[in-house]
Design a protein around this motif. Structure first.
Motif, PDB file in Angstrom:
ATOM      1  N   GLY A 131     -12.841  -7.440 -45.309  1.00 47.78           N
ATOM      2  CA  GLY A 131     -11.510  -7.728 -45.850  1.00 47.78           C
ATOM      3  C   GLY A 131     -10.586  -6.549 -45.583  1.00 47.78           C
ATOM      4  O   GLY A 131     -11.044  -5.457 -45.210  1.00 47.78           O
ATOM      5  N   LEU A 132      -9.286  -6.775 -45.759  1.00 46.86           N
ATOM      6  CA  LEU A 132      -8.309  -5.696 -45.541  1.00 46.86           C
ATOM      7  C   LEU A 132      -8.480  -4.639 -46.624  1.00 46.86           C
ATOM      8  O   LEU A 132      -8.421  -4.960 -47.826  1.00 46.86           O
ATOM      9  N   LEU A 133      -8.652  -3.400 -46.211  1.00 44.87           N
ATOM     10  CA  LEU A 133      -8.927  -2.351 -47.197  1.00 44.87           C
ATOM     11  C   LEU A 133      -7.831  -2.230 -48.265  1.00 44.87           C
ATOM     12  O   LEU A 133      -8.155  -2.144 -49.458  1.00 44.87           O
ATOM     13  N   PRO A 134      -6.541  -2.248 -47.910  1.00 40.54           N
ATOM     14  CA  PRO A 134      -5.534  -2.121 -48.969  1.00 40.54           C
ATOM     15  C   PRO A 134      -5.608  -3.266 -49.988  1.00 40.54           C
ATOM     16  O   PRO A 134      -5.364  -3.061 -51.179  1.00 40.54           O
ATOM     17  N   LEU A 135      -5.969  -4.457 -49.519  1.00 35.95           N
ATOM     18  CA  LEU A 135      -6.105  -5.579 -50.453  1.00 35.95           C
ATOM     19  C   LEU A 135      -7.328  -5.378 -51.347  1.00 35.95           C
ATOM     20  O   LEU A 135      -7.278  -5.629 -52.557  1.00 35.95           O
ATOM     21  N   ARG A 136      -8.406  -4.900 -50.767  1.00 41.75           N
ATOM     22  CA  ARG A 136      -9.625  -4.656 -51.552  1.00 41.75           C
ATOM     23  C   ARG A 136      -9.341  -3.591 -52.626  1.00 41.75           C
ATOM     24  O   ARG A 136      -9.768  -3.720 -53.785  1.00 41.75           O
ATOM     25  N   GLN A 137      -8.621  -2.557 -52.215  1.00 40.11           N
ATOM     26  CA  GLN A 137      -8.295  -1.488 -53.182  1.00 40.11           C
ATOM     27  C   GLN A 137      -7.387  -2.028 -54.279  1.00 40.11           C
ATOM     28  O   GLN A 137      -7.574  -1.744 -55.458  1.00 40.11           O
ATOM     29  N   LYS A 138      -6.425  -2.840 -53.858  1.00 44.13           N
ATOM     30  CA  LYS A 138      -5.487  -3.422 -54.829  1.00 44.13           C
ATOM     31  C   LYS A 138      -6.251  -4.305 -55.811  1.00 44.13           C
ATOM     32  O   LYS A 138      -6.052  -4.244 -57.024  1.00 44.13           O
ATOM     33  N   TRP A 139      -7.145  -5.126 -55.263  1.00 42.12           N
ATOM     34  CA  TRP A 139      -7.868  -6.058 -56.145  1.00 42.12           C
ATOM     35  C   TRP A 139      -8.760  -5.278 -57.112  1.00 42.12           C
ATOM     36  O   TRP A 139      -8.873  -5.622 -58.279  1.00 42.12           O
ATOM     37  N   GLN A 140      -9.366  -4.203 -56.640  1.00 46.86           N
ATOM     38  CA  GLN A 140     -10.187  -3.416 -57.568  1.00 46.86           C
ATOM     39  C   GLN A 140      -9.314  -2.847 -58.689  1.00 46.86           C
ATOM     40  O   GLN A 140      -9.702  -2.848 -59.860  1.00 46.86           O
ATOM     41  N   SER A 141      -8.115  -2.399 -58.341  1.00 42.48           N
ATOM     42  CA  SER A 141      -7.260  -1.848 -59.407  1.00 42.48           C
ATOM     43  C   SER A 141      -6.775  -2.977 -60.324  1.00 42.48           C
ATOM     44  O   SER A 141      -6.615  -2.780 -61.528  1.00 42.48           O
ATOM     45  N   ILE A 142      -6.605  -4.176 -59.777  1.00 48.20           N
ATOM     46  CA  ILE A 142      -6.233  -5.331 -60.625  1.00 48.20           C
ATOM     47  C   ILE A 142      -7.390  -5.655 -61.589  1.00 48.20           C
ATOM     48  O   ILE A 142      -7.177  -5.904 -62.775  1.00 48.20           O
ATOM     49  N   ILE A 143      -8.618  -5.619 -61.063  1.00 45.50           N
ATOM     50  CA  ILE A 143      -9.787  -5.875 -61.939  1.00 45.50           C
ATOM     51  C   ILE A 143      -9.781  -4.865 -63.092  1.00 45.50           C
ATOM     52  O   ILE A 143      -9.973  -5.216 -64.259  1.00 45.50           O
ATOM     53  N   ARG A 144      -9.548  -3.606 -62.759  1.00 44.65           N
ATOM     54  CA  ARG A 144      -9.565  -2.576 -63.812  1.00 44.65           C
ATOM     55  C   ARG A 144      -8.430  -2.794 -64.818  1.00 44.65           C
ATOM     56  O   ARG A 144      -8.628  -2.674 -66.027  1.00 44.65           O
ATOM     57  N   SER A 145      -7.240  -3.141 -64.312  1.00 50.23           N
ATOM     58  CA  SER A 145      -6.139  -3.259 -65.267  1.00 50.23           C
ATOM     59  C   SER A 145      -6.281  -4.516 -66.129  1.00 50.23           C
ATOM     60  O   SER A 145      -5.868  -4.534 -67.280  1.00 50.23           O
ATOM     61  N   LYS A 146      -6.933  -5.558 -65.586  1.00 58.40           N
ATOM     62  CA  LYS A 146      -7.118  -6.765 -66.405  1.00 58.40           C
ATOM     63  C   LYS A 146      -8.326  -6.637 -67.345  1.00 58.40           C
ATOM     64  O   LYS A 146      -8.510  -7.457 -68.236  1.00 58.40           O
ATOM     65  N   ASN A 147      -9.164  -5.639 -67.088  1.00 60.47           N
ATOM     66  CA  ASN A 147     -10.384  -5.426 -67.897  1.00 60.47           C
ATOM     67  C   ASN A 147     -10.453  -3.962 -68.306  1.00 60.47           C
ATOM     68  O   ASN A 147     -11.310  -3.206 -67.824  1.00 60.47           O
ATOM     69  N   PRO A 148      -9.533  -3.554 -69.209  1.00 54.26           N
ATOM     70  CA  PRO A 148      -9.421  -2.129 -69.488  1.00 54.26           C
ATOM     71  C   PRO A 148     -10.696  -1.485 -70.014  1.00 54.26           C
ATOM     72  O   PRO A 148     -10.895  -0.283 -69.815  1.00 54.26           O
ATOM     73  N   SER A 149     -11.576  -2.277 -70.630  1.00 53.53           N
ATOM     74  CA  SER A 149     -12.775  -1.635 -71.173  1.00 53.53           C
ATOM     75  C   SER A 149     -13.728  -1.174 -70.058  1.00 53.53           C
ATOM     76  O   SER A 149     -14.686  -0.450 -70.334  1.00 53.53           O
ATOM     77  N   LEU A 150     -13.459  -1.552 -68.815  1.00 51.15           N
ATOM     78  CA  LEU A 150     -14.266  -1.012 -67.705  1.00 51.15           C
ATOM     79  C   LEU A 150     -14.092   0.500 -67.587  1.00 51.15           C
ATOM     80  O   LEU A 150     -14.987   1.194 -67.105  1.00 51.15           O
ATOM     81  N   GLY A 151     -12.926   0.979 -68.033  1.00 51.76           N
ATOM     82  CA  GLY A 151     -12.661   2.416 -67.902  1.00 51.76           C
ATOM     83  C   GLY A 151     -12.872   2.837 -66.465  1.00 51.76           C
ATOM     84  O   GLY A 151     -12.417   2.172 -65.538  1.00 51.76           O
ATOM     85  N   ASP A 152     -13.611   3.950 -66.281  1.00 48.78           N
ATOM     86  CA  ASP A 152     -13.845   4.356 -64.896  1.00 48.78           C
ATOM     87  C   ASP A 152     -15.281   4.072 -64.435  1.00 48.78           C
ATOM     88  O   ASP A 152     -15.819   4.737 -63.558  1.00 48.78           O
ATOM     89  N   THR A 153     -15.891   3.046 -65.040  1.00 50.03           N
ATOM     90  CA  THR A 153     -17.205   2.582 -64.561  1.00 50.03           C
ATOM     91  C   THR A 153     -17.173   2.405 -63.044  1.00 50.03           C
ATOM     92  O   THR A 153     -16.231   1.820 -62.507  1.00 50.03           O
ATOM     93  N   GLU A 154     -18.215   2.891 -62.385  1.00 48.75           N
ATOM     94  CA  GLU A 154     -18.287   2.771 -60.918  1.00 48.75           C
ATOM     95  C   GLU A 154     -18.413   1.293 -60.521  1.00 48.75           C
ATOM     96  O   GLU A 154     -19.299   0.589 -61.000  1.00 48.75           O
ATOM     97  N   LEU A 155     -17.511   0.837 -59.696  1.00 59.18           N
ATOM     98  CA  LEU A 155     -17.579  -0.528 -59.145  1.00 59.18           C
ATOM     99  C   LEU A 155     -17.620  -0.412 -57.641  1.00 59.18           C
ATOM    100  O   LEU A 155     -17.049   0.525 -57.078  1.00 59.18           O
ATOM    101  N   THR A 156     -18.221  -1.386 -56.983  1.00 59.80           N
ATOM    102  CA  THR A 156     -18.109  -1.381 -55.523  1.00 59.80           C
ATOM    103  C   THR A 156     -16.700  -1.813 -55.139  1.00 59.80           C
ATOM    104  O   THR A 156     -15.998  -2.456 -55.930  1.00 59.80           O
ATOM    105  N   MET A 157     -16.302  -1.462 -53.923  1.00 62.72           N
ATOM    106  CA  MET A 157     -15.030  -1.959 -53.420  1.00 62.72           C
ATOM    107  C   MET A 157     -15.217  -3.454 -53.153  1.00 62.72           C
ATOM    108  O   MET A 157     -16.165  -3.837 -52.451  1.00 62.72           O
ATOM    109  N   PRO A 158     -14.364  -4.315 -53.747  1.00 67.10           N
ATOM    110  CA  PRO A 158     -14.568  -5.759 -53.543  1.00 67.10           C
ATOM    111  C   PRO A 158     -14.604  -6.124 -52.054  1.00 67.10           C
ATOM    112  O   PRO A 158     -13.831  -5.583 -51.262  1.00 67.10           O
ATOM    113  N   VAL A 159     -15.511  -7.020 -51.699  1.00 68.09           N
ATOM    114  CA  VAL A 159     -15.567  -7.551 -50.324  1.00 68.09           C
ATOM    115  C   VAL A 159     -14.867  -8.915 -50.344  1.00 68.09           C
ATOM    116  O   VAL A 159     -15.088  -9.724 -51.250  1.00 68.09           O
ATOM    117  N   VAL A 160     -14.027  -9.139 -49.361  1.00 67.33           N
ATOM    118  CA  VAL A 160     -13.254 -10.387 -49.325  1.00 67.33           C
ATOM    119  C   VAL A 160     -14.134 -11.539 -48.841  1.00 67.33           C
ATOM    120  O   VAL A 160     -14.879 -11.402 -47.860  1.00 67.33           O
TER     121      VAL A 160
END
Ligand SMILES: Cc1ncc(COP(=O)(O)O)c(C=O)c1O
Length: 428
Positions: free
Chosen positions: A88-117
């Motif tokens: 997937g496009l890296l900027p979109l993957r990065q954006k989506w990961q930040s969207i996941i974090r902002s929609k799920n604030p209790s994730l805090g800075d838990t390590e997540l993989t970069m989403p694959v499209v």
């Protein structure tokens, strides 16, 4: 086994044998080819003479293109015509990961993989099946589930389903889930889908905690658990006290034996059903970036061997939209429209006590749908009656009628339920 797959397996097994043991035979064998065509193409990019890629270019190096297509899309040709990376496009993957974090604030800075499209959620679920299901493996899920899981998991990967009743005493059946998790067998694959299709149910905050506790208890008892989280309808919760964060947020950092697999995407969240953009994201307690990357490389390899890559046009349309200053307000407006339909469904059911002679609503609080359960007869007969005599279409599922109020203008909502009532009466 290809040495590139073995190299990924060695890293994962050394860092987390439990997660490694959850991989299917296919999941163990897959890898993203680092020395193949894609990588050779990367090496060649920027060279004066580049005869490496299976695309065609104009003499000026831009994508060769037809005006009839270019004129339809208001984006530069580089964002429309080429292949996207299999990841997937890296900027979109990065954006989506930040969207996941902002929609799920209790994730805090838990390590997540970069989403694959993925090619939207269906494909993301299929890729999860590829990675974690062998023939004869069992998927644990509630008895009310999206019918396409049958094709995705049973037909494609020859998995079996072990269902538990979704509700107990009007709420989520935690005991049902627990019983299946604690049954014999070490490898457990659990599928959770909230808001649920077909029921439109999301667990309350307390129930979400209960699900987390049950999974933790099973992990502590020695089970290795892959939790496939289908978040297709994420964000559409319409009642107070109902969980607004994904169960992924509670599981991502829960236990080293619990692999949380979030399958989500723009399809329903951003109302772009035909775009086909979804994501798959992994986490477990203590996951390092290096170990997480093994699953990312594997799933990107599976994507490469399956659809090659996802539409660059769709990915760029979304990426551009997420940065549009009007995006957030527009989305709030559409949420308000969906909620107004939900509220009207609730009001209609509450103001027609006569309906309960033939049907009752089963618990719902979110998503696109709600269901009523018939007290007599079967839903297919009612569906046929509605089609023949009431100019009305619904989905029949055994004794349930599923109503997609997401696609009903307010003016039709009461009429629809009255029609269901009348059709039931006709058939009585
Ligand atoms: C529960 C659930 N998961 C996944 C999907 C598939 O979504 P997509 O269109 O993104 O493949 C649907 C679509 O109806 C769904 O209801």
């Amino acid at each position: 086994m290809n040495p590139q797959a073995s190299a990924l397996n060695e890293v994962l097994e050394a860092q987390n044998p439990a997660v490694y043991s959850l991989l299917s035979k296919r999941g163990k064998a897959i890898f993203f080819p680092k020395k193949g065509l894609v990588m050779q193409g990367k090496d060649a990019s920027g060279k004066r003479i580049n005869a490496s890629i299976g695309m065609a270019t104009e003499d000026d190096g831009s994508p060769l293109r037809l005006a009839a297509i270019e004129s339809l899309v208001n984006m530069p040709p580089e964002k429309v015509f080429p292949y996207a990376p299999s990841y997937g496009l890296l900027p979109l993957r990065q954006k989506w990961q930040s969207i996941i974090r902002s929609k799920n604030p209790s994730l805090g800075d838990t390590e997540l993989t970069m989403p694959v499209v993925t090619n939207a959620l269906t494909h993301g679920l299929s890729m999860a099946g590829y990675m974690f299901l062998d023939e004869g493996d069992t998927v644990i899920l509630p008895d009310y589930y999206w019918g396409n899981y049958n094709l995705v998991f049973k037909n494609a990967y020859l998995a079996d389903f072990d269902t538990y009743p979704m509700y107990k005493e009007g709420g989520f059946n935690l005991e049902g889930l627990k019983e299946k998790l604690m049954a014999p067998g070490t490898k457990k694959v659990v599928l959770l889908n909230f808001p649920n299709n077909p029921t439109g149910y999301t667990p309350t905050d307390a129930e979400m905690k209960g699900i987390r506790d049950v999974i933790l208890e099973a992990a502590e008892a020695g089970k290795n658990i892959a939790v496939l989280i289908d978040d297709a309808y994420f964000g559409l919760v319409f009642e107070e006290g109902v969980a607004t964060e994904s169960i992924f947020a509670s599981l991502a950092d829960l236990h080293q034996n619990v692999l949380a697999v979030k399958v989500d995407g723009a399809t329903k969240e951003d109302y772009v059903w035909g775009f086909r953009v979804g994501f798959i994201t992994f986490s477990w307690k203590g996951m390092t970036a290096e170990a997480g990357q093994t699953l990312v490389d594997k799933v990107a390899g599976a994507v490469r061997g399956n659809i090659s890559n996802d539409s660059i046009l769709s990915q760029n349309l979304l990426l551009t939209a997420y940065d549009n200053p009007g995006y957030a307000d527009d989305k709030k407006g559409k949420y308000a429209l969906m909620k107004s339909r939900y509220d009207l469904v609730k009001k209609t059911i509450a103001s027609h006590p006569e309906y309960s002679e033939y049907f009752d609503a089963i618990p719902y609080n979110s998503g696109y749908f709600m269901c009523v359960e018939l007290k007599k007869g079967n839903a297919e007969d009612v569906r046929q009656k509605l089609l023949a005599d009431y100019d009305t279409g619904i989905i029949a599922l055994g004794s349930l009628i599923r109503v997609a109020y997401s696609s009903l203008p307010a003016a039709y909502i009461e009429e629809l339920f009255n029609n269901i009532y009348s059709a039931c009466k006709d058939l009585d």
